[in-house]
Design a protein around this motif. Structure first.
Motif, PDB file in Angstrom:
ATOM      1  N   ILE A 107     -29.424  42.145  17.539  1.00 41.54           N
ATOM      2  CA  ILE A 107     -30.379  41.050  17.350  1.00 41.54           C
ATOM      3  C   ILE A 107     -31.182  41.425  16.112  1.00 41.54           C
ATOM      4  N   ILE A 108     -31.153  40.583  15.106  1.00 40.54           N
ATOM      5  CA  ILE A 108     -31.934  40.865  13.895  1.00 40.54           C
ATOM      6  C   ILE A 108     -33.260  40.124  14.006  1.00 40.54           C
ATOM      7  N   GLY A 109     -34.316  40.857  14.327  1.00 42.62           N
ATOM      8  CA  GLY A 109     -35.635  40.246  14.468  1.00 42.62           C
ATOM      9  C   GLY A 109     -35.867  39.734  15.867  1.00 42.62           C
ATOM     10  N   ILE A 110     -36.356  40.586  16.764  1.00 44.37           N
ATOM     11  CA  ILE A 110     -36.496  40.206  18.166  1.00 44.37           C
ATOM     12  C   ILE A 110     -37.583  39.160  18.392  1.00 44.37           C
ATOM     13  N   TYR A 111     -38.463  38.962  17.415  1.00 46.49           N
ATOM     14  CA  TYR A 111     -39.505  37.935  17.537  1.00 46.49           C
ATOM     15  C   TYR A 111     -39.222  36.732  16.635  1.00 46.49           C
ATOM     16  N   GLY A 112     -37.983  36.604  16.176  1.00 49.04           N
ATOM     17  CA  GLY A 112     -37.642  35.490  15.295  1.00 49.04           C
ATOM     18  C   GLY A 112     -37.848  35.839  13.841  1.00 49.04           C
ATOM     19  N   ASN A 113     -37.454  34.912  12.944  1.00 45.23           N
ATOM     20  CA  ASN A 113     -37.491  35.240  11.514  1.00 45.23           C
ATOM     21  C   ASN A 113     -38.822  34.936  10.838  1.00 45.23           C
ATOM     22  N   ARG A 114     -39.789  34.399  11.573  1.00 44.35           N
ATOM     23  CA  ARG A 114     -41.111  34.135  10.986  1.00 44.35           C
ATOM     24  C   ARG A 114     -42.093  35.258  11.262  1.00 44.35           C
ATOM     25  N   HIS A 115     -41.735  36.148  12.168  1.00 46.20           N
ATOM     26  CA  HIS A 115     -42.633  37.251  12.521  1.00 46.20           C
ATOM     27  C   HIS A 115     -42.617  38.284  11.394  1.00 46.20           C
ATOM     28  N   PHE A 155     -33.923  29.522   9.114  1.00 43.69           N
ATOM     29  CA  PHE A 155     -33.617  30.635   8.215  1.00 43.69           C
ATOM     30  C   PHE A 155     -34.818  30.926   7.330  1.00 43.69           C
ATOM     31  N   THR A 156     -34.785  32.096   6.702  1.00 44.69           N
ATOM     32  CA  THR A 156     -35.685  32.379   5.587  1.00 44.69           C
ATOM     33  C   THR A 156     -34.779  32.629   4.386  1.00 44.69           C
ATOM     34  N   LYS A 157     -35.208  32.206   3.234  1.00 44.78           N
ATOM     35  CA  LYS A 157     -34.388  32.378   2.038  1.00 44.78           C
ATOM     36  C   LYS A 157     -34.118  33.861   1.748  1.00 44.78           C
ATOM     37  N   PRO A 158     -35.156  34.740   1.798  1.00 44.89           N
ATOM     38  CA  PRO A 158     -34.867  36.163   1.539  1.00 44.89           C
ATOM     39  C   PRO A 158     -33.911  36.763   2.569  1.00 44.89           C
ATOM     40  N   GLY A 159     -34.057  36.359   3.845  1.00 43.08           N
ATOM     41  CA  GLY A 159     -33.185  36.879   4.890  1.00 43.08           C
ATOM     42  C   GLY A 159     -31.744  36.457   4.683  1.00 43.08           C
ATOM     43  N   ARG A 160     -31.562  35.197   4.396  1.00 46.29           N
ATOM     44  CA  ARG A 160     -30.206  34.676   4.160  1.00 46.29           C
ATOM     45  C   ARG A 160     -29.573  35.355   2.959  1.00 46.29           C
ATOM     46  N   GLU A 161     -30.328  35.460   1.875  1.00 47.31           N
ATOM     47  CA  GLU A 161     -29.790  36.066   0.653  1.00 47.31           C
ATOM     48  C   GLU A 161     -29.431  37.532   0.864  1.00 47.31           C
ATOM     49  N   ALA A 162     -30.279  38.270   1.607  1.00 45.52           N
ATOM     50  CA  ALA A 162     -30.026  39.695   1.837  1.00 45.52           C
ATOM     51  C   ALA A 162     -28.765  39.898   2.679  1.00 45.52           C
TER      52      ALA A 162
END
Length: 202
Positions: A107-115, A155-162
Motif C-alpha cells: 500500500i503506497i500511502g496508508i492515509y491516501g495521497n493527500r496526507h 492522483f497527485t502529479k508528483p506521485g504519478r510522475e515518480a
C-alpha cells in the motif's frame, strides 16, 4: 499465469465475507495480493505470507485479525526479501512456471495521497523497487498505489510522475495503467511478460 490484487477495505463490508472469499477463489489466480486485509479472509492456497498484525502497533485502531498486505500463491517461495516497512510492504521470491519472480505487495500511502506522509511512503517504496530490480530477478509490484494513471480520478502529479519514471527506468510495465478510476495496480518487469498475451479484467 494469472495475477490478481484486491483492496478489501478492512472488511468494511463484513456481511459480504463469504462473497469476498468466494470471489477470491473464483479468480483462480496463481498469485493473489490482498491489501487492507484480515485473517478471516483466507483463500485456499498452498502458501501465504502476511505483514504483521496492525494491533501490534495500534491496538486501539485495529482488530487482532487485521494486517495491510497478504500474498497467496501455489508457487513455491524461494525466500523473503526485506522491505522498507514490514507493516506496509511485503516481498517474496517465487518459483513460477515462467521462472523466478519477486512479488512486492504494497500500500503506497496508508492515509491516501493527500496526507503529508504520502511522499515519504512513496520515496521509501520506490527505493525498495529500485533495489530489488537491480538484483536481476524480474519483479511484480501489486497493490494499492493510491494513484490512477488514465484519468483524473485520484492522483497527485508528483506521485504519478515518480512511479512512471521508476517503472520506465527499470523496464517495468504498468499493466493496469489504462484502467479507468483504478488505484489498485499490477506492474511487472517487461522481460517477464515478454511475448505474453496480456489480458486485464477488473
Amino acid at each position: 499465469m494469472r495475477i490478481a490484487t484486491w483492496n478489501i477495505e478492512r472488511l468494511k463490508h463484513k456481511k459480504s465475507l463469504e462473497q469476498i472469499l468466494s470471489a477470491c477463489e473464483q479468480i483462480q489466480a496463481d498469485i493473489l495480493v490482498l491489501t487492507e486485509t484480515d485473517h478471516r479472509v483466507c483463500p485456499d492456497y498452498q502458501y501465504s505470507f502476511h505483514t504483521p498484525p496492525l494491533a501490534d502497533i495500534q491496538p486501539a485502531l485495529y482488530s487482532a485479525a487485521e494486517n495491510r498486505v497478504s500474498i497467496y500463491t501455489n508457487c513455491q517461495c524461494v525466500r523473503q526479501h526485506k522491505t522498507c516497512d514490514v507493516y506496509t510492504a511485503l516481498c517474496v521470491e517465487l518459483e513460477t512456471e515462467k521462472g523466478r519472480l519477486l512479488v512486492y505487495g504494497t500500500i503506497i500511502g496508508i492515509y491516501g495521497n493527500r496526507h503529508p506522509s504520502f511522499r515519504q511512503f512513496l520515496t521509501q517504496q520506490l527505493d525498495d523497487i529500485k533495489r530489488l530490480s537491480a538484483g536481476g530477478t524480474p519483479v511484480c509490484i501489486c497493490g494499492d498505489f493510491n494513484c490512477s494513471f488514465s484519468d483524473n480520478y485520484y492522483f497527485t502529479k508528483p506521485g504519478r510522475e515518480a512511479l512512471l519514471r521508476t517503472f520506465s527506468e527499470h523496464d517495468i510495465e504498468l499493466l493496469t495503467k489504462n484502467e479507468a478510476e483504478c488505484i489498485d495496480h499490477i506492474a511487472v518487469s517487461k522481460r517477464f511478460v515478454a511475448n505474453s498475451n496480456i489480458q486485464i479484467a477488473e
